[in-house]
Design a protein around this motif. Sequence first.
Motif: not given
Length: 576
Positions: A418-419, A445, A458, A474
């Motif tokens: 995921k990262f 991300t 990202n 975010r």
Amino acid sequence: MSQPPPPPSQPPNQPPSGGFGPPQDPPPGGFGAPTPPPQTPSYGYPQTPPQGYGYPAQPPYPQQPYPQQQYQQQSYPYPPQQYPQAPQPPQAPKKSNTQLQIIIAAAVAVVLIIGTGLYFANSGGSDGKKNEAKNSSSGSTDGAKDSGGNGISGGGKEKAPANTRSKVAFQVPLPKVDDITGVYGSWVTDTTYVKTGISEVVGYDRDKGTQLWSIPLDGQVCAYSRHMTEDYKTAISYEVSKRTADNPYPRCSKIAAIDLESGKVLWDKSVKGSNVGDRDVAFSEITLSGTTVAGAGYDGGAAFDVNTGAVRWKPEVSSDGCYDTGYGGGAALVAVRKCGTADDPQLTVQTLNPATGTPISAYTMPSGVDYPHIVSTQPLVVAADVGDTAGDGSGISDFFSIDAKTGKLLAKISAAGKFAARCGSTDVEKCTHIVVGNGRIYLPTGEHEGEAEYGRTNEIVSFDLATGKSTTDRAEAGERYQMFPLRMDGTDIIAYKIAPYDKGGRIVSLNGSTFKETVLMENPSDKAVRDAESGYAWDTAELLYEDGRMYVAPPALSKPSPYQTQRYLVIAFTTK
């Protein structure tokens, strides 16, 4: 009774796996600058894989797949890497997924033909609390505050200048090397930028780049503490002699403490190990917490007073063969202790009293974990690849948030695939692109297509360490940019933006409460400067930002490649 067999010697540290984005073709051009370039003006990558080291100081490094592609692995004992090249100008409109896969596969094939990379390290910086170690790691942050829900406040010291456009402050030419050579370690003080060189540590004026002092060493640096004391003292370990054809990798059994402001060696010594008889300990990792320097390897370890060099304690090898494999430092001291066999290891993460080495608490890692990685010591956060399930070469399938006082697991955060964070395959304290603070863990991300016709992008997101749940944080990198966190600045997050092919990189600050972005630095977009800045592998480069100054350096060098552009041991940018 069994205990780990002592290795006859210590090999160089291994590079990490993975990369930030697909490999690119080598960019053309060079970078003319105030400092004259060396006769061999670029660092490169081995054109053939390095031969066997001749001694197994560590188990063979596990092979790891490239994050975006699966391809045949090389047979030599550390993971293949891609060239750290700059994004290239667009040649055609955005391709379909099938076309894009063909292009990426072709790029990977080119990289495999040309050679492999070698780097590993991490970077960043953070101010510590009084009488605690300053943190120069992208992992933990000293004095992190609990988020208290949405009540994050306090901010940081880094402020946007009147003009955010930077200029090149200085460059340091690359020394000539014929083989893989470690230059692990870089630090910044109030007056000095410090970087390791070929069997030396050098202090440079942090604005002008003029050499202030140099410490010659018997051999090359093989481990270093990314933490510093409040008065800028730190520690390194290095090889006992220069490398020769007959002895290409001398033991890394010398350890020294250095005053980074004055360039003074505070002490320099070797110690006997607890399970290697009369031999000196070979240190594969070094860290610092408070005034305690702790080092460990596969044949023992020791902890020292950073000011005097007095041995404070040595980890014991128990009757059932349990031993400390390494330590995480900074605001606290944490050990990874290994028991069992190579086929069935049992790993425990212990918070220690730095002065005595006495365990305060312990958490037993789940089965299927071979190498836990200490991301942060206060709060205590551990990364691990449980059962080899990460699947992306990152070495991370899960993060574990642990109560350091009781050893109780607070939360487990799934991270597999995921990262864009990475941890060294066997290292205890070598993770990049991960920052902990405000009771949260901040992660980039994976890259993905954006709205722009060209380029990828990202975000940075976070998770609550008490619950393991994602937060509303975010921050978008922006079209054609990719971003990763460097360190905490009070309650704010300092991040670096990898630029598209026609721009320079950026340093930004993310408000810990609102996640609003403030630009602190915009690097030049001139092609020569862009090529020099983008030539570093961002998973591994030592990148430090302090008070309007950014420094980038490689952690290791190898014989130059004809495909590379101008490279430097250090490039410094400034808005001052």
